[in-house]
Design a protein around this motif. Structure first.
Motif, PDB file in Angstrom:
ATOM      1  N   ILE A 423       0.821  -1.207   0.000  1.00 13.86           N
ATOM      2  CA  ILE A 423       0.000   0.000   0.000  1.00 13.86           C
ATOM      3  C   ILE A 423       0.859   1.263   0.000  1.00 13.86           C
ATOM      4  CG2 ILE A 423      -0.228   0.019   2.527  1.00 13.86           C
ATOM      5  CD1 ILE A 423      -2.913   0.998  -0.113  1.00 13.86           C
ATOM      6  N   GLU A 424       2.028   1.233   0.631  1.00 10.65           N
ATOM      7  CA  GLU A 424       2.878   2.419   0.676  1.00 10.65           C
ATOM      8  C   GLU A 424       3.336   2.831  -0.726  1.00 10.65           C
ATOM      9  OE1 GLU A 424       2.867   0.291   4.496  1.00 10.65           O
ATOM     10  OE2 GLU A 424       3.382  -0.353   2.456  1.00 10.65           O
ATOM     11  N   GLU A 425       3.660   1.850  -1.558  1.00  6.73           N
ATOM     12  CA  GLU A 425       4.094   2.173  -2.916  1.00  6.73           C
ATOM     13  C   GLU A 425       2.926   2.669  -3.754  1.00  6.73           C
ATOM     14  OE1 GLU A 425       6.659   0.383  -6.664  1.00  6.73           O
ATOM     15  OE2 GLU A 425       6.075  -0.967  -5.024  1.00  6.73           O
ATOM     16  N   VAL A 426       1.759   2.066  -3.574  1.00  2.00           N
ATOM     17  CA  VAL A 426       0.568   2.531  -4.283  1.00  2.00           C
ATOM     18  C   VAL A 426       0.292   3.998  -3.962  1.00  2.00           C
ATOM     19  CG1 VAL A 426      -1.926   2.202  -4.559  1.00  2.00           C
ATOM     20  CG2 VAL A 426      -0.423   0.206  -4.328  1.00  2.00           C
ATOM     21  N   GLU A 427       0.371   4.337  -2.685  1.00  2.00           N
ATOM     22  CA  GLU A 427       0.125   5.721  -2.281  1.00  2.00           C
ATOM     23  C   GLU A 427       1.201   6.658  -2.832  1.00  2.00           C
ATOM     24  OE1 GLU A 427      -2.483   6.997  -0.786  1.00  2.00           O
ATOM     25  OE2 GLU A 427      -3.473   5.047  -0.658  1.00  2.00           O
ATOM     26  N   ALA A 428       2.437   6.190  -2.903  1.00  2.00           N
ATOM     27  CA  ALA A 428       3.507   7.028  -3.444  1.00  2.00           C
ATOM     28  C   ALA A 428       3.301   7.293  -4.934  1.00  2.00           C
ATOM     29  CB  ALA A 428       4.861   6.369  -3.198  1.00  2.00           C
ATOM     30  N   ILE A 429       2.874   6.283  -5.664  1.00  2.00           N
ATOM     31  CA  ILE A 429       2.601   6.456  -7.096  1.00  2.00           C
ATOM     32  C   ILE A 429       1.463   7.450  -7.295  1.00  2.00           C
ATOM     33  CG2 ILE A 429       1.718   5.288  -9.159  1.00  2.00           C
ATOM     34  CD1 ILE A 429       3.259   2.775  -8.162  1.00  2.00           C
ATOM     35  N   TRP A 430       0.413   7.317  -6.493  1.00  3.95           N
ATOM     36  CA  TRP A 430      -0.704   8.248  -6.605  1.00  3.95           C
ATOM     37  C   TRP A 430      -0.270   9.658  -6.206  1.00  3.95           C
ATOM     38  CZ3 TRP A 430      -4.569  10.052  -8.861  1.00  3.95           C
ATOM     39  CH2 TRP A 430      -5.380  11.023  -8.272  1.00  3.95           C
ATOM     40  N   SER A 431       0.533   9.789  -5.182  1.00  4.74           N
ATOM     41  CA  SER A 431       0.978  11.103  -4.735  1.00  4.74           C
ATOM     42  C   SER A 431       1.747  11.837  -5.837  1.00  4.74           C
ATOM     43  CB  SER A 431       1.845  10.977  -3.483  1.00  4.74           C
ATOM     44  OG  SER A 431       2.290  12.235  -3.043  1.00  4.74           O
ATOM     45  N   ALA A 432       2.587  11.118  -6.579  1.00  2.00           N
ATOM     46  CA  ALA A 432       3.330  11.740  -7.675  1.00  2.00           C
ATOM     47  C   ALA A 432       2.382  12.314  -8.724  1.00  2.00           C
ATOM     48  CB  ALA A 432       4.277  10.722  -8.313  1.00  2.00           C
ATOM     49  N   SER A 440       5.289   9.551 -14.774  1.00  2.00           N
ATOM     50  CA  SER A 440       6.431   8.705 -15.090  1.00  2.00           C
ATOM     51  C   SER A 440       6.621   7.594 -14.070  1.00  2.00           C
ATOM     52  CB  SER A 440       7.712   9.548 -15.180  1.00  2.00           C
ATOM     53  OG  SER A 440       8.046  10.109 -13.915  1.00  2.00           O
ATOM     54  N   VAL A 441       6.256   7.856 -12.818  1.00  2.00           N
ATOM     55  CA  VAL A 441       6.402   6.824 -11.778  1.00  2.00           C
ATOM     56  C   VAL A 441       5.479   5.652 -12.079  1.00  2.00           C
ATOM     57  CG1 VAL A 441       6.335   6.361  -9.305  1.00  2.00           C
ATOM     58  CG2 VAL A 441       6.990   8.626 -10.119  1.00  2.00           C
ATOM     59  N   LEU A 442       4.237   5.949 -12.482  1.00  2.00           N
ATOM     60  CA  LEU A 442       3.299   4.889 -12.877  1.00  2.00           C
ATOM     61  C   LEU A 442       3.796   4.166 -14.117  1.00  2.00           C
ATOM     62  CD1 LEU A 442       0.547   3.415 -12.668  1.00  2.00           C
ATOM     63  CD2 LEU A 442      -0.411   5.261 -14.067  1.00  2.00           C
ATOM     64  N   ASP A 443       4.232   4.921 -15.123  1.00  2.00           N
ATOM     65  CA  ASP A 443       4.706   4.298 -16.361  1.00  2.00           C
ATOM     66  C   ASP A 443       5.870   3.347 -16.090  1.00  2.00           C
ATOM     67  OD1 ASP A 443       2.834   5.772 -17.727  1.00  2.00           O
ATOM     68  OD2 ASP A 443       4.239   7.329 -18.359  1.00  2.00           O
ATOM     69  N   ASN A 444       6.788   3.763 -15.231  1.00  2.00           N
ATOM     70  CA  ASN A 444       7.924   2.909 -14.901  1.00  2.00           C
ATOM     71  C   ASN A 444       7.482   1.654 -14.166  1.00  2.00           C
ATOM     72  OD1 ASN A 444      10.912   2.424 -14.539  1.00  2.00           O
ATOM     73  ND2 ASN A 444      10.281   2.555 -12.389  1.00  2.00           N
ATOM     74  N   LYS A 445       6.518   1.799 -13.265  1.00  2.00           N
ATOM     75  CA  LYS A 445       6.038   0.631 -12.530  1.00  2.00           C
ATOM     76  C   LYS A 445       5.376  -0.372 -13.465  1.00  2.00           C
ATOM     77  CE  LYS A 445       5.323  -1.707  -8.747  1.00  2.00           C
ATOM     78  NZ  LYS A 445       6.451  -2.244  -7.961  1.00  2.00           N
ATOM     79  N   ILE A 446       4.586   0.115 -14.410  1.00  2.00           N
ATOM     80  CA  ILE A 446       3.952  -0.779 -15.377  1.00  2.00           C
ATOM     81  C   ILE A 446       5.015  -1.541 -16.164  1.00  2.00           C
ATOM     82  CG2 ILE A 446       2.567  -0.855 -17.483  1.00  2.00           C
ATOM     83  CD1 ILE A 446       1.020   1.583 -16.337  1.00  2.00           C
ATOM     84  N   ALA A 447       6.053  -0.843 -16.595  1.00  2.00           N
ATOM     85  CA  ALA A 447       7.127  -1.502 -17.345  1.00  2.00           C
ATOM     86  C   ALA A 447       7.807  -2.575 -16.513  1.00  2.00           C
ATOM     87  CB  ALA A 447       8.148  -0.458 -17.813  1.00  2.00           C
TER      88      ALA A 447
END
Length: 469
Positions: A423-432, A440-447
């Motif tokens: 959950i901490e990483e999910v919240e960090a991605i949303w915060s960005a 870009s944080v979401l795009d990198n995670k998807i990759a």
């Protein structure tokens, strides 16, 4: 290696029109103040021949919902009932979504495009029919992670930001809005059957069973199964097999769906409609995802029970067409099918060759105990011991002894740590996204998740069976 979705040309096939006079109500999408494309899944768009759409056409179809050529002239908000936390509710249906289009994939199977956040329908009740942008981002993350871990899941196909400010009681408001499109093999739910039995509508129930068997074919029941030639019995056997595999895939992935109601269960055995999902931080059967699941009904360790119970509600509905005995016989297969699915999926994720039911069951049990004792989650465990490469001691070493590695040399297994989705990483991605509009944080995670999926390869199939997804 994991097979990529196979390219296909666009083949419209709105098969649902055969049921349209009773299964749903024609609706219009909301007229959004803005349509800003945030995510388009060209991997899966290629599988239905839609990857060639330019961005403007994509927005017209998946932000403004202009009909696709040869497809449904108007979207259908589907009607269904359902048990919600084991309480029967006849007053539900597509309240913020609709079935937008159907087409054939590269394998010839029927695929649906359905929406979430596309506006109010006759079944919205007090809801605004909208979706938060955060909810859409969370669904992207859930489906990409699940696909990478071999779970039969819907695919997040498109996310368009819509320029509205939404009020929500369970998160900071006002918040940004979006409309999402998902791709999956069916929006026919167990709750669809429950509505028909509540109406005592045997004719349409028989038509629905025939539709499901035709559009989502599966294996026939075992030779000794009673009533094995009856359509309703065949369908229940197929759904039980699919749900047993789905339950096992959740457990091996360490995933907690959170809301396993009968209106969230489709007959293709696909996981879909993600709300308060979570991944396990440590192996804990009592871990829950939904803050409102006070009794732990859908806790991690109770998910197989929940899916079995939901199959039971389908069996109850199919009593409109079939006798009890053959339906009970189909239900009774769930336990053995689930245990077989756990064993093959466990060995697959661990990167070892299965050795047989007794050894594999013992392996699973020992690994679970090791995770509890070490206070670690399945992501870390499977990564550490992939292909027998980790340093194991005691009972774990004994359980792993004799297992042959089938793991390949993908570079992912040399990473410092596995991909995770806590959950901490999910919240960090949303915060960005929320604070800096940084996608870009979401795009990198998807990759990174897709790379993990490549490393795992295709999940194993039951012998002689084909998954519908």
């Amino acid at each position: 290696m994991r097979a990529e979705p196979q390219p296909s040309r666009y083949i419209a096939d709105p098969a649902i029109t055969a049921l349209a006079d009773w299964i749903g109500a024609p609706v219009e999408a909301a007229d959004f103040p803005e349509t800003i494309m945030r995510f388009r899944n060209d991997r899966w768009a290629a599988s239905v021949g839609l990857d060639s759409l330019d961005d403007a056409a994509w927005i017209r179809h998946f932000g403004r919902f202009e009909p696709l050529d040869g497809n449904l002239p108007r979207p259908l908000a589907l009607k269904y009932h359902g048990h919600q936390f084991r309480v029967y509710n006849p007053d539900i249906g597509d309240g913020r979504g609709f079935l937008f289009a159907q087409m054939r994939g590269a394998d010839g199977r029927l695929l649906d495009l359905g929406t979430k956040g596309s506006g109010q329908t006759p079944y919205s009740r007090a809801g605004d029919g909208r979706l938060t942008l955060k909810g859409a981002v969370r669904e992207i993350l859930a489906t990409e992670m699940l696909e990478a871990l071999g779970v039969n899941t819907s695919k997040t196909f498109s996310v368009v930001e819509t320029g509205e400010q939404l009020q929500r009681g369970d998160e900071p408001s006002p918040t940004r809005s979006a409309v999402m499109v998902r791709l999956n093999h069916s929006h026919i739910r167990i709750g669809t059957f429950q509505r028909l039995v509540a109406l005592e509508d045997a004719d349409n129930m028989a038509q629905l069973v025939d539709y499901c068997l035709t559009q989502f074919p599966g294996p026939l029941p075992p030779d000794d199964a009673p009533g094995r030639d009856e359509p309703a019995v065949i369908l229940l056997h197929q759904v039980v097999e699919r749900m047993a595999d789905l339950a096992a895939s959740y457990m091996v992935a360490g995933f907690v769906h959170g809301v396993l109601n009968t209106d969230n269960m489709n007959i293709a055995g696909e996981s879909f409609d993600y709300g308060p999902w979570r991944w396990l931080p440590t192996w804990n059967p009592g871990f829950t995802a939904a803050y409102f699941d006070h009794g732990g009904l859908y806790a991690f360790g109770r998910q197989p029970e929940a899916l079995h119970w939901n199959c039971g509600q389908l069996a109850v509905a199919l009593r409109l067409l079939a006798d009890t005995e053959p339906l009970v016989a189909a239900m009774n297969r769930f336990g053995d099918l689930y245990m077989a699915a756990i064993a093959r999926r466990w060995c697959w994720r661990l990167g070892v060759q299965p050795r047989g039911a007794e050894a594999d069951t013992a392996l699973v049990s020992t690994c679970e105990q090791h995770m509890r004792d070490a206070a670690i989650g399945p992501g870390a465990f499977f990564f550490t011991h992939r292909g027998g490469r980790g340093h194991a001691e005691g009972d774990l070493a004994d359980a792993l002894a004799g297992y042959e590695s089938v793991a390949d040399g993908h570079e992912y297994w040399s990473d410092a740590a596995p991909q995770s989705m806590l959950i901490e990483e999910v919240e960090a991605i949303w915060s960005a996204i929320d604070q800096r509009d940084d996608w870009s944080v979401l795009d990198n995670k998807i990759a990174q998740l897709r790379r993990m999926g490549e490393a795992h390869g295709e999940p194993p199939e039951p012998a002689g069976h084909a998954r519908p997804g």
